[in-house]
Structures are given as C-alpha cells and as structure tokens.
Design an enzyme around this catalytic site. Sequence first.
Site, mmCIF file in Angstrom:
data_model
loop_
_atom_site.group_PDB
_atom_site.id
_atom_site.type_symbol
_atom_site.label_atom_id
_atom_site.label_comp_id
_atom_site.label_asym_id
_atom_site.label_seq_id
_atom_site.Cartn_x
_atom_site.Cartn_y
_atom_site.Cartn_z
ATOM 1 N N PRO A 84 41.212 53.060 52.265
ATOM 2 C CA PRO A 84 40.564 51.908 52.748
ATOM 3 C C PRO A 84 39.953 50.989 51.522
ATOM 4 O O PRO A 84 39.328 51.853 50.553
ATOM 5 C CB PRO A 84 39.625 52.133 53.591
ATOM 6 C CG PRO A 84 40.074 53.219 54.356
ATOM 7 C CD PRO A 84 40.652 53.944 53.626
ATOM 8 N N CYS A 85 39.888 49.902 51.323
ATOM 9 C CA CYS A 85 39.551 49.244 49.882
ATOM 10 C C CYS A 85 38.480 47.994 50.320
ATOM 11 O O CYS A 85 38.712 47.197 49.074
ATOM 12 C CB CYS A 85 40.844 48.837 49.408
ATOM 13 S SG CYS A 85 41.750 47.684 50.672
ATOM 14 N N GLN A 86 37.971 47.789 51.061
ATOM 15 C CA GLN A 86 36.955 46.733 51.281
ATOM 16 C C GLN A 86 36.105 46.590 49.943
ATOM 17 O O GLN A 86 36.228 45.538 49.646
ATOM 18 C CB GLN A 86 35.759 47.087 52.373
ATOM 19 C CG GLN A 86 36.427 47.058 53.732
ATOM 20 C CD GLN A 86 36.841 48.381 54.210
ATOM 21 O OE1 GLN A 86 37.221 49.255 53.329
ATOM 22 N NE2 GLN A 86 36.843 48.574 55.324
ATOM 23 N N PHE A 88 36.693 46.911 47.034
ATOM 24 C CA PHE A 88 37.506 46.517 45.678
ATOM 25 C C PHE A 88 38.251 45.274 46.011
ATOM 26 O O PHE A 88 38.858 44.771 44.896
ATOM 27 C CB PHE A 88 38.747 47.687 45.415
ATOM 28 C CG PHE A 88 38.217 48.894 45.194
ATOM 29 C CD1 PHE A 88 37.557 49.418 44.285
ATOM 30 C CD2 PHE A 88 38.828 49.810 46.229
ATOM 31 C CE1 PHE A 88 37.155 50.846 44.209
ATOM 32 C CE2 PHE A 88 38.384 51.171 46.127
ATOM 33 C CZ PHE A 88 37.547 51.583 45.108
ATOM 34 N N ASN A 127 46.938 49.953 46.821
ATOM 35 C CA ASN A 127 45.530 49.532 46.968
ATOM 36 C C ASN A 127 45.458 48.056 46.492
ATOM 37 O O ASN A 127 46.263 47.498 46.031
ATOM 38 C CB ASN A 127 44.311 50.302 46.355
ATOM 39 C CG ASN A 127 43.152 50.345 47.079
ATOM 40 O OD1 ASN A 127 42.449 49.343 47.596
ATOM 41 N ND2 ASN A 127 42.826 51.723 47.746
#
Length: 345
Positions: A84-86, A88, A127
């Site tokens: 999960p990449c919130q 970034f 990502n």
Amino acid sequence: MLNKRHTAIDLFSGCGGLSLGLRYAGFQVVAAVESDTLACDTYELNHPGTVLLRKDIRKIRPSYLLKQLNLKPGELTLLAGCPPCQGFSTLRTLNGSVNVEEPMNDLLFQFLKFVRAFVPKSILMENVPGLAVDARLEKFKREIRKLGYQSNVEVLNAADYGTPQRRRRMVLIATFGQQPRFGEIPKYRKTVAWALRRLERPENSNDVLHNYEIRRSEEVQKLIEKIPLNGGSRTDLPKKYQLECHKNCDGFKDIYGRMSWDKPSPTITGGCINPSKGRFLHPEQHRAITLREAALLQGFPKNYKFDMSRGRYLAAKMIGNAFPPRFAQLHATALLNAITSETGT
C-alpha cells in the site's frame, strides 16, 4: 502436490490483478496475502487454487508460510507484490516532500521480511512513482543487495506494456546474481476502442458490473449530453452551459471529459465511474464508464468476477487499485525467461 518449478507468491494481492498477470506469464501462484475483506472475496472468486491468507501481513511469520507450502529457502521462483502506497502518492506530496510520514509505507519492509525468509529467485514490486525517489526504497535496495540480488527500478507507463490505459507506476525487478531486464515493449499500443468497442450497451447486458441503475441530476445529465463526442471536454463548451462550480475554476480540466476511442484511457482510479473525478465519460454514450468497462481498461478479461456486495463505489476502488494484469505479465515473463535461461529449467 505442489509443482515447485515456477512458483510465485503475491503479497498485498488486492483483487488479483497481479496474480492474473503472473499466471499469464506461466507462474503457479501458490499463495497470496491480503487483509481487505472485499478484495479477498473477489480474489477467491477468480483464483480458487491459490492459498489466500486473509491477514494483516504484519501478523504473518514467513516461516509459517514456508512450512505450509512445503518450500525451502531458495525454491520460490518469484516473490511479487504491491505494498500500500498512500504516503507516496503525488496527491500527498504537493508540498515537495518525498518522505511523507505514513505508517502504511513501512509495509515495504514487511515485503523485505519475506524476501529474507524465502530467498526467491526473483522479485517484482509495483508502486506509485513517488516511491522511486523515497529514502525507503534506497534502503530496500541496499538490503536486498546484501542478500545477493541485483535490481532495476524505473517509472514505467502501463500503456507501453499492453494495457489500454495511461498509468505511470514504479516497477522494481530483481534477480539473484544477475542484472534483470524489464519486459519487452509491444509494437502497438492498445486503445479504448480495442478494449470497449465490442462491448454491448449497458441496457442490453446481464452483467451486474455493466448494467446497474445510475441517478444523476437533470443539470449534470444535460451537461454530459453537450460534451463533444470522442475526447471532448467541458472546457469545449460555452460558459453558459457549464456548472456554476466550474465557471471560475481553471484546475481539474479533465473532469466531465470523454475518453478518446483511438487513445489509451486516462489512469483508472477509484473514482473511475464518477465523471466529476476525471475524464471518465464514455467516448460516445452519455454516461460515465461502467465497472466492467473500467476493469477491461485495466486489462481484466470480461469474465473476471468482482464482489459487488458492498456497492459499486467500493468495487470501483478495488478495480482502480489493481495492478494491470498485462503490465505485470510482460515483466514477469522477462524475469522467468532470465531465470530459465540461467538454470536451463
């Protein structure tokens, strides 16, 4: 009995886009890890032969999974995943910072925990582009280099790799003891027309992802009907036809825009069925794209099932978060070819 020849594990599997791409590339996806209930239910509808761990990855011991799969360190062909990449996301870094303090970002090192335990022959990670310049990724690369891996990182566009959608993503590939290469770029790009032209109109479909009731205000529907076909935008209209909230706004010009038949679609996001969230209007029909059309633009086959039990907006979020299967397939194929040419198996 497990075939250990070309095995893969999908961490943070979501609804299964990456797993599907790995299967297209010739991998047997032996296990997946996902904590979101809706994504898990969708995953199991489409990947019944894969062991799915419905858990927070922070609560899973890699040694437990190794034992459950009857694998030894070094036997797994590919460890893949999309942490999960919130934090970034570019929407979270408009102030110029590239090291946003977001607890979910440390899930990157949960991925590393599995690398250390499984010692896979190759690694594939996807990502958002922001991770490419984040200090955490540099640390990740240093740590896998100590384990003997060589890696390659690029921000790539899914439209260049067989997906009818513009989608810039960071992709990291790594192989044990050799320099990896990304997948080959196909000669021709796929377009919205390639994905959607042959699809029946929603009112003629029995597909619950394509034929569902939509309610819009009369004002919004009239605006949609005025947008020029095949790539038109609300900015093409005289101001008198625009919504009041748009008349003095210069930003977000793609909202209430139509897709173009002869180009890849814009990035499919969690708001992809809402025309107020981007260029998500059908090229010629007076409506937003449907969930099925969004899934096709992501590269899912028409028969891929999505759990609709929690409503269409959460289903749209699940689709928008997916790793486009064909995008994954080409890079996974390149990794598998490199491994098999090295080992002769």
